[in-house]
Design an enzyme around this catalytic site. Sequence first.
Site, PDB file in Angstrom:
ATOM      1  N   GLY A  36       5.990  -2.154  -0.907  1.00  0.00           N
ATOM      2  CA  GLY A  36       5.418  -2.592  -2.184  1.00  0.00           C
ATOM      3  C   GLY A  36       5.886  -1.699  -3.332  1.00  0.00           C
ATOM      4  CG  HIS A  37       4.699   2.340  -3.539  1.00  0.00           C
ATOM      5  ND1 HIS A  37       4.144   2.570  -2.297  1.00  0.00           N
ATOM      6  CD2 HIS A  37       3.694   2.494  -4.435  1.00  0.00           C
ATOM      7  CE1 HIS A  37       2.863   2.871  -2.439  1.00  0.00           C
ATOM      8  NE2 HIS A  37       2.562   2.825  -3.723  1.00  0.00           N
ATOM      9  CE  LYS A 149      -3.799  -3.703  -1.908  1.00  0.00           C
ATOM     10  NZ  LYS A 149      -4.090  -2.336  -2.225  1.00  0.00           N
ATOM     11  CG  ASP A 150      -4.025  -1.611  -6.780  1.00  0.00           C
ATOM     12  OD1 ASP A 150      -5.033  -1.520  -6.079  1.00  0.00           O
ATOM     13  OD2 ASP A 150      -2.921  -1.134  -6.435  1.00  0.00           O
TER      14      ASP A 150
END
Length: 279
Positions: A36-37, A149-150
């Site tokens: 994801g990062h 996601k956040d």
Amino acid sequence: MDIVRNIADLRHAVANLRISGERVALVPTMGALHAGHIALVDAARSKGCQVVVSIFVNPTQFGPNEDLDAYPRREAADVALLEAAGAALLWAPDVAAMYPNGFATTVSVDGVSGRWDGAARPGHFAGVATVVTKLFQQVKPDIALFGEKDYQQLAVIRRFTADLDIDIEIVGVPTQRDDDGLALSSRNAYLTPEERVAARALPRALGEAKAAIERGDEVRAALDAAVARLREAGFEPIDYIALVDAATLEPIERLEGAARLLAAAKLGRTRLIDNLAVG
Ligand code: PAF
């Protein structure tokens, strides 16, 4: 990739990056990096930017009974991933460099911070907004990238960036998922093998609720079914499952315009969050 740990070195290194004439992108992280990062780094590079990644496990966004001490820290592995991804610079301050003695300023955001994780984790978004404001001031990037996601965090960051006239383009990057649908998160490492299997229920419950709402079912019934599915899989407590306006994050009862399903629940000792676009 250069690694810098104090602000003077950071400013010098960012000035060197700017010599190329390319834009500078910031990817703020707390480390324990995953795909994801790396998707954030890739998205920044595909926009032709020199990429600065920060790794800082920010104590001010953790509550007193949360996982600050347990939060995974593995800088050597993170550095290898970032080098392979083509990041130009790693900004890795320690707590004393970020919050020197006498530090007394907090950035707090009303409205979008109030509900959901803001209610479940008092002080969390003020900690996030404060450290991200500092990271913006330290790096002075042209753009900054955050995972969807956040989702509430992204909304909070968009809000204070606009409110404080911060001239940085905020880019949201879609959530990266494992093959079974679980959203990638550094906290997934806390799950036992059995919990990791049970965790699939979270994206499934959200996916079913999304499908039900989009075909016109009652929102309340769709949310109740999602709660039941999570309970059956062993999630407890369920902090929230809600359908919200995608911009204000206020709860909505009917689908009109862009909406988002948000969820947060605990499986064993691990708190998982996820969200999906609806409509
Ligand atoms: O999303 C995170 O990893 C953190 O909340 C952030 C944005 C790096 C601030 O500490």
